[in-house]
Design a protein around this motif. Structure first.
Motif, short mmCIF file in Angstrom:
data_model
loop_
_atom_site.label_atom_id
_atom_site.label_comp_id
_atom_site.label_asym_id
_atom_site.label_seq_id
_atom_site.Cartn_x
_atom_site.Cartn_y
_atom_site.Cartn_z
N ASP A 92 -16.02 2.74 3.61
CA ASP A 92 -14.70 3.13 3.12
C ASP A 92 -14.69 4.60 2.77
OD1 ASP A 92 -15.17 1.81 -0.28
OD2 ASP A 92 -16.48 2.94 1.07
N ALA A 94 -13.60 8.20 2.18
CA ALA A 94 -12.37 8.91 1.86
C ALA A 94 -12.78 10.14 1.08
CB ALA A 94 -11.43 8.03 1.03
N PHE A 95 -12.03 11.21 1.27
CA PHE A 95 -12.39 12.47 0.62
C PHE A 95 -11.14 13.14 0.06
CE2 PHE A 95 -16.65 12.49 2.31
CZ PHE A 95 -16.55 11.76 3.48
N ALA A 150 -21.20 11.52 2.75
CA ALA A 150 -21.13 10.29 1.95
C ALA A 150 -22.54 9.83 1.56
CB ALA A 150 -20.39 9.20 2.72
N PRO B 110 -7.35 6.47 -2.20
CA PRO B 110 -8.64 6.19 -1.55
C PRO B 110 -9.73 7.19 -1.95
CG PRO B 110 -6.87 5.87 0.01
CD PRO B 110 -6.24 6.43 -1.23
N ALA B 111 -9.37 8.46 -2.06
CA ALA B 111 -10.38 9.46 -2.45
C ALA B 111 -10.83 9.24 -3.89
CB ALA B 111 -9.82 10.87 -2.28
N ALA B 112 -9.87 8.95 -4.78
CA ALA B 112 -10.24 8.70 -6.18
C ALA B 112 -11.10 7.45 -6.29
CB ALA B 112 -8.99 8.57 -7.03
N ALA B 114 -13.13 6.36 -4.09
CA ALA B 114 -14.46 6.62 -3.54
C ALA B 114 -15.29 7.56 -4.41
CB ALA B 114 -14.32 7.21 -2.14
N TRP B 115 -14.64 8.51 -5.10
CA TRP B 115 -15.39 9.56 -5.79
C TRP B 115 -15.27 9.53 -7.31
CZ3 TRP B 115 -18.78 12.41 -3.01
CH2 TRP B 115 -18.65 12.33 -1.62
N ARG B 263 -7.87 0.25 -5.71
CA ARG B 263 -7.94 0.79 -4.35
C ARG B 263 -6.79 0.24 -3.49
NH1 ARG B 263 -12.95 -0.77 -2.85
NH2 ARG B 263 -13.86 1.12 -3.65
#
Lengths: 236, 527
Positions: A92, A94-95, A150, B110-112, B114-115, B263
């Protein structure tokens, strides 16, 4: 062949865990243990449910049945202690579009309270071949570079259990071998690794235990048979 | 891969939620290409456009109010105006609640996801700003929308009255965000959107029945209608306190939210935002559509189906039967024309009455066009049946035609109830069905906007040429095809049977042409 024996340093354990989406179970119940310093690989054909099992084991999906435990308590990704200990690189990606590769890694390192975040980030950028692209935005990175970014994020912070879903995807042969060597080194230093993979060489190099995920049964494999599995030949 | 020591970290150096957000926004802002002047100019442009739109809306509402006041009451009108306004407000708030439920209201991009979410930072700290942003945005939007209403509710509203009304609306919106967010943190949102929809449908249905039932209308009319409070009333501060209370309770529960919930909501919100920016209303509908949460209870066996076109119609019927939102929309669509025609005040304005007719029937056409939209999104399904493209499109017209007969016939019957010409009004409604059936199917097979072609510069930014024509495709046929029904409303009194026959002939002609055009476009190769 088989899973690691019961021991005091089992980080993740699953007992008859049924993984699925909604009410639909995708594979046979899974029972496994991942202690510190050991690597467990999940293998099986496409659609067998490996990714779903991984997501269930790290608390991203609810288990339809059975129990998943992290240390002495149930898996709960809402707990800060779980997030401090577990790093996961699943499917999954995403950036943040306005953050460079370096800034993504600094965010992770600083967020985890790493003592020397800049130095750690520089080291991992170099390890994953991203030094030249450190100040590029994600939109300017190739898919392989984003994959490496990632993966690098899992190593810029302390981790006790590393969960990887097909880490070999979009990596070239040299990077795959380097990743395998890194996983073996860190495993020997006490890192617990749980991965799903289709790469025979990666599985053979890294994994101590290999679990076949299938619709009707999940069973532990001999490493030689596992090589056939990852290349698409199911055992009788 | 160069070997190195494992990173060392300490708890004291971990970033909290606010610090994580600040670090992210500061890093992003460091390479922002917009200057302070550009942002001020954009803000000014937005404020000016909003002010102009609100002024135009307010002016229109004021002229409607003055026109209503200058005309004598229409005999037979049943519902008091404030009651209809309350119904409209309830339906609007129910829609807001349903949308908040679909979008979170608290979510992570999605970025939040993931990170940020994997960091040890407290989830409560990470998401607090998101909760406040959603509450603030909703409060601001509702306050702006209520401003023209508050200014035109009475002849001479005082500044204090208007401000109290606007503040009350904003507090109500913020409170609703707090309530839905609190339910989200408790994992109790499965019933929120269906419940809000049920409330909207029930209120609309009760008001519709009351509009044609004099005793019920009289008893409802005795209910205290809403009125703007004079200065010194405590309801606005009380609403604000309640809103703050719910927001605080929700904020305390943010740590219970699971990453997968955040998400999914974040992906939905991002999809919806992208749909709005790309003017794709169908994608917006898909983004906001309710997900099926329970397994199907009853499996249909389709025994009466013996032909291919019947299979298409049966599949459309099954899809609609399993789409509670579309069914609720059909109920509301039946009520809207009735409420417009039988509310004291509104019934004195023919444009409002025929506007209610068109809006109601358009809502019904959009709901009935749901199977056609699904077919358009998955053309492989249509190709499974042994029918030509023309036959498939014609088969997709069957169920919408039946549903629209029920909706428009019922609404016509109810509009004319008690006037001695109920059958004529019902016939007029039925006569418009061919046009709205074609509208439903034509709208379902509407082409996507072509962003690769020429674009026009507009205050909203660059939009594809012909965007207006594409977006209204479908509804254009329905509106044009109802022209004689609109004339009947303007003339007043019972519609003549000549007018009804003329409406039917016109709707059949236009509808057949629209369906033929749709079939022809489906057969054209994609460029």
């Amino acid at each position: 062949m088989g899973n690691a024996p019961e021991s005091a340093d089992v980080l993740l354990s699953a007992h008859a865990v049924a993984a699925g989406h909604g009410d639909v179970q995708v594979c046979a119940p899974v029972t496994l243990r991942v202690p510190a310093g050991r690597a467990v690989a999940l293998v099986g054909p496409n659609g067998a449910g490996k990714s779903t099992v991984l997501q269930t084991l790290v608390g991203l999906l609810p288990a339809l049945d059975g129990e998943v435990r992290f240390g002495n308590g149930p898996v709960d990704e809402r707990q800060a202690a779980f997030r401090r200990a577990v790093a996961q690189v699943l499917d999954d990606e995403a950036f943040f579009p306005s953050l460079t590769a370096r800034e993504h890694l600094l965010l992770t390192a600083r967020g985890h309270g790493v003592v020397e975040p800049e130095e750690t980030v520089i080291s991992e950028l170099d390890a994953f071949g991203l030094t030249d692209r450190a100040d590029a935005l994600p939109s300017a990175l190739s898919s392989g570079q984003r994959r490496r970014l990632a993966l690098a994020a899992a190593f810029v912070r302390p981790v006790r259990l590393l969960v990887l879903d097909e880490p070999e995807r979009r990596l070239d042969v040299d990077m795959r071998r380097a990743l395998a060597a890194r996983l073996v080194r860190d495993r020997d230093r006490g890192l617990a690794v749980l991965l799903a993979s289709h790469d025979a060489e990666l599985v053979r190099t890294v994994a101590d235990d290999i679990l076949l995920i299938a619709e009707n049964e999940c069973r532990w494999l001999d490493p030689a048979a596992a090589t056939d599995i990852v290349t698409g030949h199911l055992p009788p | 891969m160069t070997a190195g020591a494992a990173p060392v970290a300490t708890r004291e150096r971990e970033l909290d939620g606010a610090q994580v957000r600040r670090l992210t926004s500061r890093s992003a802002a460091a390479r922002a290409t917009t200057t302070l002047g550009t942002r001020l100019l954009d803000a000014w442009s937005t404020a000016a456009s909003t002010a102009i739109a609100l002024a135009m809306l307010g002016g229109w509402l004021a002229s409607v109010r003055d026109t209503i006041g200058s005309r004598p009451p229409t005999p037979g009108s049943a519902l008091p105006g404030p009651l209809t306004a309350t119904v409209a407000a309830v339906v609007a708030l129910a829609g807001l609640v349903a949308m908040l439920d679909r979008l979170g209201p608290v979510s992570a991009s999605p970025a939040a996801a993931a990170w940020w979410l994997p960091l040890p930072a407290s989830r409560q700290g990470l998401l607090r700003a998101e909760l406040l942003r959603v509450a603030g945005t909703c409060a601001a939007v509702i306050a702006l929308l209520s401003l023209p209403l508050a200014m035109t509710w009475t002849d001479r509203p005082s500044v204090g009255t208007v401000l109290l009304a606007v503040a009350g609306a904003a507090a109500t919106a913020a409170g609703l965000v707090g309530i839905v967010a609190l339910l989200q943190t408790r994992g109790a949102t499965s019933r929120v959107a269906p419940g809000a929809g049920a409330v909207a449908v029930a209120v609309c249905a009760i008001a519709t029945v009351a509009a044609v039932t004099a005793p019920l209308a009289r008893s409802l009319g005795h209910l205290r209608p809403p009125h703007l409070p004079s200065g010194g009333v405590l309801w606005v501060p009380a609403a604000a306190v309640v809103a703050v209370l719910f927001l605080v309770l929700a904020e305390r529960g943010l740590g219970r939210l699971e990453a997968r919930t955040l998400r999914v909501a974040g992906s939905t919100a991002q999809f919806a935002a992208a749909s709005v920016l790309s003017l794709d209303t169908r994608d917006l509908g898909r983004a906001l559509a309710a997900r099926r949460r329970r397994p199907v209870a009853r499996r249909w066996r389709f025994r009466p189906v013996t032909r291919a076109w019947q299979a298409v119609a049966a599949a459309d019927l099954l899809l609609l039967a399993r789409s509670p939102w579309q069914l609720g929309q059909l109920v509301v669509a039946t009520g809207v024309p009735v409420l417009a025609a039988r509310t004291d005040g509104l019934d004195r304005l023919p444009p409002v009455v025929w506007g209610g007719l068109v809006v109601g029937w358009a809502l019904a056409a959009v709901a009935a066009g749901h199977p056609a939209r699904q077919a358009s999104a998955a053309p492989g399904i249509d190709r499974l049946v042994p029918l030509s493209a023309a036959q498939v499109v014609a088969a997709h017209c069957v169920v919408p035609a039946l549903l629209l007969c029920v909706v428009s016939g019922t609404s016509g019957l109810l509009i004319g109830a008690g006037s001695g010409s109920a059958l004529a009004w019902a016939a007029l409604g039925l006569a418009a069905v061919p046009a709205w059936t074609a509208a439903a199917v034509r709208g379902g097979y509407r082409p996507e906007l072509d962003w690769s072609g020429p674009v026009m510069s507009t205050p909203m930014g660059a939009v594809p040429a012909g965007v207006g024509a594409t977006l209204v495709q479908g509804l254009d046929v329905g509106i044009l095809g109802s022209i004689l029904a609109v004339v009947a409303v303007h003339l007043g009194g019972a519609p003549s049977w000549g007018l009804v026959v003329g409406q039917l002939a016109w709707a059949l002609t236009l509808g057949a042409g629209a369906v033929a055009l749709t079939v022809r476009r489906l057969g054209e190769p994609r460029t």
